[in-house]
Design an enzyme around this catalytic site. Structure first.
Site, PDB file in Angstrom:
ATOM      1  CE  LYS A  86     -26.426  10.159 -21.789  1.00  0.00           C
ATOM      2  NZ  LYS A  86     -26.489   9.959 -23.232  1.00  0.00           N
ATOM      3  CD  GLU A 145     -23.840   7.449 -23.491  1.00  0.00           C
ATOM      4  OE1 GLU A 145     -23.702   7.685 -22.278  1.00  0.00           O
ATOM      5  OE2 GLU A 145     -24.591   8.123 -24.242  1.00  0.00           O
ATOM      6  CD  GLU A 175     -31.458   5.652 -23.107  1.00  0.00           C
ATOM      7  OE1 GLU A 175     -31.850   6.775 -22.783  1.00  0.00           O
ATOM      8  OE2 GLU A 175     -30.313   5.245 -22.899  1.00  0.00           O
ATOM      9  CB  SER A 222     -32.710  13.318 -29.224  1.00  0.00           C
ATOM     10  OG  SER A 222     -31.362  13.110 -29.548  1.00  0.00           O
TER      11      SER A 222
HETATM   12  P1  13P Z   1     -29.899  12.296 -24.898  1.00  0.00           P
HETATM   13  O1  13P Z   1     -31.205  12.679 -24.280  1.00  0.00           O
HETATM   14  O2  13P Z   1     -28.811  13.305 -24.686  1.00  0.00           O
HETATM   15  O3  13P Z   1     -30.056  11.885 -26.335  1.00  0.00           O
HETATM   16  O4  13P Z   1     -29.398  10.990 -24.113  1.00  0.00           O
HETATM   17  C1  13P Z   1     -30.270   9.933 -23.954  1.00  0.00           C
HETATM   18  C2  13P Z   1     -29.668   8.968 -23.014  1.00  0.00           C
HETATM   19  O5  13P Z   1     -28.720   8.286 -23.353  1.00  0.00           O
HETATM   20  C3  13P Z   1     -30.224   8.881 -21.658  1.00  0.00           C
HETATM   21  O6  13P Z   1     -29.699   7.799 -20.977  1.00  0.00           O
END
Ligand code: 13P
Length: 251
Positions: free
Chosen positions: A11, A97, A167, A213
């Protein structure tokens, strides 16, 4: 053969020096992966991170996003061709996102998928429901709609290059991982949906990742599910020991 993959989505984290250090630590800690390891750093670090990882077997480079046009007056944007030219092989498309904060809708995502494939990039196509959808038990229909709109226009030979990442939004960055049963239920439903459209052979060979997560503690149980072929990992991909443990959990 279905590919097993752990992808680390960094990210918007890590400056250049930190990115080089994280890559070095990941290369040191991850031993002989049983599947592919895909590293998804921010745009400015792609080329150098890519150079570092390409010496290792089974390591691949991905971008986190791309623009849906080939080139032109789109200030601040990055094209598929640019990504390929710095060594990217995969690109994440439709992350929740991007859908939420940048208002990326299904038709635009379908266009991005087309451009990525035309330029030789393999899309990691994300889908997943928000909490209010899960609470009224309509999550399978919701995700099916996302997949149909984003991917089902493709010819079979292109569709097979796609990696799907389920996700659930309520599990992203919340520490609230979906249970292995919840993940398996959705992954199996996705595979049935694909079988109806493209046939059982294609469905059996598609890689479907779970994201939300994923930690060193939850990876093994998630990845042991028959339809979970690895993970798309956010927070834990920034911690080399945790990321290595998640890769080691690949079946
Ligand atoms: P997390 O593993 O921090 O929950 O994020 C998942 C994600 O959005 C991977 O693209």
């Amino acid at each position: 053969m279905r590919q097993q993959i752990v992808a680390g989505n960094w990210k918007m984290n890590k400056n250049y020096e930190e990115a080089v250090e994280l890559t070095r630590a990941i290369l040191e800690k991850v031993e002989k992966p049983q599947g592919l390891v895909v590293i998804c750093p921010p745009f400015p670090h792609l080329r150098d991170v890519g150079k570092m990882i390409k010496v290792r077997k089974n390591f691949h480079l991905a971008a986190q996003n791309m623009h849906h046009e080939d080139k032109g007056a789109f200030t601040g944007e990055v094209s598929a061709d640019m990504l390929v030219s710095v060594g990217a092989e995969f690109v994440i498309i439709g992350h929740s996102e991007r859908r939420e904060y940048f208002k990326e809708k299904n038709p635009l995502l379908a266009q991005k998928v087309n451009v990525a494939l035309a330029r030789g990039l393999r899309p990691i196509f994300c889908c997943g429901e928000p909490l209010h959808v899960r609470e009224v038990d309509t999550h399978v229909g919701y995700v099916s709609k996302q997949l149909k709109a984003g991917l089902f226009h493709l010819r079979e030979e292109d569709f097979r290059k796609v990696v799907i990442a389920y996700e659930p939004i309520w599990a992203i960055g919340t520490g609230r991982t979906a249970s292995s049963a919840q993940a398996q239920e959705m992954h199996a439903a996705i595979r049935i949906l694909i079988a109806r459209k493209f046939g059982k052979v294609v469905a059996d060979e598609m890689t479907i990742l779970y994201g939300g997560s994923v930690t060193a503690a939850t990876a093994e149980e998630l990845f042991s599910q028959p339809d979970v072929d690895g993970g798309l990992v956010g927070g834990a991909s920034l911690k080399p020991d945790d990321f290595a443990a998640i890769v080691a959990a690949l079946k």
